[in-house]
Write a protein that holds these residues in place. Structure first.
Motif, PDB file in Angstrom:
ATOM      1  N   SER A  30       0.826  -1.211   0.000  1.00  0.00           N
ATOM      2  CA  SER A  30       0.000   0.000   0.000  1.00  0.00           C
ATOM      3  C   SER A  30       0.858   1.257   0.000  1.00  0.00           C
ATOM      4  O   SER A  30       0.589   2.200  -0.751  1.00  0.00           O
ATOM      5  N   ALA A  31       1.891   1.280   0.829  1.00  0.00           N
ATOM      6  CA  ALA A  31       2.758   2.453   0.903  1.00  0.00           C
ATOM      7  C   ALA A  31       3.526   2.658  -0.410  1.00  0.00           C
ATOM      8  O   ALA A  31       3.676   3.797  -0.875  1.00  0.00           O
ATOM      9  N   THR A  32       3.981   1.575  -1.008  1.00  0.00           N
ATOM     10  CA  THR A  32       4.706   1.676  -2.282  1.00  0.00           C
ATOM     11  C   THR A  32       3.804   2.216  -3.384  1.00  0.00           C
ATOM     12  O   THR A  32       4.187   3.141  -4.118  1.00  0.00           O
ATOM     13  N   CYS A  33       2.616   1.660  -3.509  1.00  0.00           N
ATOM     14  CA  CYS A  33       1.687   2.131  -4.543  1.00  0.00           C
ATOM     15  C   CYS A  33       1.228   3.563  -4.272  1.00  0.00           C
ATOM     16  O   CYS A  33       1.045   4.346  -5.213  1.00  0.00           O
ATOM     17  N   LEU A  34       1.073   3.916  -3.020  1.00  0.00           N
ATOM     18  CA  LEU A  34       0.719   5.290  -2.669  1.00  0.00           C
ATOM     19  C   LEU A  34       1.789   6.249  -3.181  1.00  0.00           C
ATOM     20  O   LEU A  34       1.481   7.262  -3.828  1.00  0.00           O
ATOM     21  N   LEU A 101      -5.995  -2.895 -10.252  1.00  0.00           N
ATOM     22  CA  LEU A 101      -5.168  -3.892 -10.945  1.00  0.00           C
ATOM     23  C   LEU A 101      -5.618  -4.068 -12.391  1.00  0.00           C
ATOM     24  O   LEU A 101      -4.794  -4.110 -13.308  1.00  0.00           O
ATOM     25  N   ILE A 102      -6.915  -4.152 -12.598  1.00  0.00           N
ATOM     26  CA  ILE A 102      -7.435  -4.334 -13.963  1.00  0.00           C
ATOM     27  C   ILE A 102      -7.074  -3.134 -14.833  1.00  0.00           C
ATOM     28  O   ILE A 102      -6.596  -3.291 -15.967  1.00  0.00           O
ATOM     29  N   GLU A 103      -7.259  -1.926 -14.317  1.00  0.00           N
ATOM     30  CA  GLU A 103      -6.940  -0.730 -15.109  1.00  0.00           C
ATOM     31  C   GLU A 103      -5.433  -0.606 -15.337  1.00  0.00           C
ATOM     32  O   GLU A 103      -4.993  -0.232 -16.428  1.00  0.00           O
ATOM     33  N   THR A 104      -4.638  -0.931 -14.324  1.00  0.00           N
ATOM     34  CA  THR A 104      -3.173  -0.893 -14.493  1.00  0.00           C
ATOM     35  C   THR A 104      -2.745  -1.903 -15.555  1.00  0.00           C
ATOM     36  O   THR A 104      -1.890  -1.612 -16.399  1.00  0.00           O
ATOM     37  N   ALA A 105      -3.330  -3.083 -15.533  1.00  0.00           N
ATOM     38  CA  ALA A 105      -3.008  -4.102 -16.539  1.00  0.00           C
ATOM     39  C   ALA A 105      -3.385  -3.622 -17.933  1.00  0.00           C
ATOM     40  O   ALA A 105      -2.634  -3.840 -18.899  1.00  0.00           O
ATOM     41  N   LEU A 106      -4.531  -2.956 -18.060  1.00  0.00           N
ATOM     42  CA  LEU A 106      -4.945  -2.434 -19.367  1.00  0.00           C
ATOM     43  C   LEU A 106      -3.981  -1.362 -19.861  1.00  0.00           C
ATOM     44  O   LEU A 106      -3.660  -1.303 -21.054  1.00  0.00           O
ATOM     45  N   GLN A 107      -3.532  -0.511 -18.958  1.00  0.00           N
ATOM     46  CA  GLN A 107      -2.590   0.541 -19.357  1.00  0.00           C
ATOM     47  C   GLN A 107      -1.204  -0.026 -19.649  1.00  0.00           C
ATOM     48  O   GLN A 107      -0.514   0.424 -20.553  1.00  0.00           O
ATOM     49  N   ASN A 146       9.807   1.324 -14.699  1.00  0.00           N
ATOM     50  CA  ASN A 146       9.953   0.388 -13.579  1.00  0.00           C
ATOM     51  C   ASN A 146       8.884   0.605 -12.515  1.00  0.00           C
ATOM     52  O   ASN A 146       8.439  -0.351 -11.875  1.00  0.00           O
ATOM     53  N   CYS A 147       8.454   1.841 -12.321  1.00  0.00           N
ATOM     54  CA  CYS A 147       7.384   2.118 -11.358  1.00  0.00           C
ATOM     55  C   CYS A 147       6.063   1.500 -11.806  1.00  0.00           C
ATOM     56  O   CYS A 147       5.299   0.998 -10.978  1.00  0.00           O
ATOM     57  N   TRP A 148       5.770   1.529 -13.099  1.00  0.00           N
ATOM     58  CA  TRP A 148       4.561   0.888 -13.600  1.00  0.00           C
ATOM     59  C   TRP A 148       4.577  -0.603 -13.281  1.00  0.00           C
ATOM     60  O   TRP A 148       3.594  -1.164 -12.807  1.00  0.00           O
ATOM     61  N   LYS A 149       5.711  -1.248 -13.550  1.00  0.00           N
ATOM     62  CA  LYS A 149       5.830  -2.686 -13.304  1.00  0.00           C
ATOM     63  C   LYS A 149       5.763  -3.001 -11.817  1.00  0.00           C
ATOM     64  O   LYS A 149       5.146  -3.986 -11.402  1.00  0.00           O
ATOM     65  N   THR A 150       6.383  -2.160 -10.996  1.00  0.00           N
ATOM     66  CA  THR A 150       6.343  -2.359  -9.549  1.00  0.00           C
ATOM     67  C   THR A 150       4.927  -2.200  -9.010  1.00  0.00           C
ATOM     68  O   THR A 150       4.472  -3.005  -8.189  1.00  0.00           O
ATOM     69  N   ALA A 151       4.235  -1.170  -9.460  1.00  0.00           N
ATOM     70  CA  ALA A 151       2.853  -0.948  -9.017  1.00  0.00           C
ATOM     71  C   ALA A 151       1.975  -2.137  -9.398  1.00  0.00           C
ATOM     72  O   ALA A 151       1.169  -2.611  -8.581  1.00  0.00           O
ATOM     73  N   PHE A 152       2.136  -2.628 -10.615  1.00  0.00           N
ATOM     74  CA  PHE A 152       1.354  -3.782 -11.057  1.00  0.00           C
ATOM     75  C   PHE A 152       1.635  -4.993 -10.164  1.00  0.00           C
ATOM     76  O   PHE A 152       0.704  -5.680  -9.725  1.00  0.00           O
TER      77      PHE A 152
END
Length: 178
Positions: A30-34, A101-107, A146-152
């Motif tokens: 949660s803290a990382t994605c925030l 997660l679904i929206e991040t995967a789509l992006q 890398n942040c996109w991949k980490t968030a996913f």
């Protein structure tokens, strides 16, 4: 207090190691994605671009996840942690995180957004070196990729861990009445 008014305290037996692992992993995710999605919002603002709905949505979902962890820690400290609270909170957060997660995967991997392919073509396959502004720009682009991949990855982990907590809370509740 009269003898007829006794306080009955329910003692649920939580598996301590599993609960602690769950708390650490979900708080970390949660803290990382925030941080990641707040930074994405800052980048969008700095570049005078519109902010996609995913970024504030995940900032709020992540902040709720952090708040929920601190709420659980407070309830643990007071010995008031009830399975129903964790089942309800984990379910609500699971739905929020699954949506993100679904929206991040789509992006990240979708046909229209496809951040991953753009990162591969314009960043990973286009390495810049040296003490210049191009290298600094490339490093920033690599960080964004890398942040996109980490968030996913953390969204997947948090979704799985919220399901795990729902199951574990149900088992604690069930074992109490045996």
């Amino acid at each position: 207090m009269p003898k007829s008014e006794r306080i009955v305290r329910l003692n649920y037996h939580w598996p301590e190691i599993q609960l602690n692992i769950w708390l650490i992993v979900v708080l970390s995710g949660s803290a990382t994605c925030l941080g990641i999605f707040a930074w994405f919002m800052t980048v969008q603002s700095q570049m005078d671009l519109g902010t996609p709905w995913l970024f504030p949505f995940m900032v709020v979902s992540s902040a709720l996840g952090v708040f929920f962890i601190f709420l659980v820690l407070g309830l643990i400290a007071r010995r008031l942690l009830l399975p129903g609270i964790l089942i309800l909170g984990s379910f609500i957060l699971f739905v929020l995180w699954l949506t993100g997660l679904i929206e991040t995967a789509l992006q990240l991997y979708g046909v229209v957004g496809n951040v991953n392919d753009n990162c591969q073509i314009y960043v990973t396959d286009n390495v810049s070196r040296g003490n210049n502004i191009d290298t600094l720009a490339w490093l920033t682009q690599l960080t964004i990729c890398n942040c996109w991949k980490t968030a996913f990855a953390f969204e997947v982990v948090n979704c799985v861990f919220y399901i795990w907590m729902i199951v574990m809370s149900w088992q604690v509740h069930r074992d109490f009445y045996r």
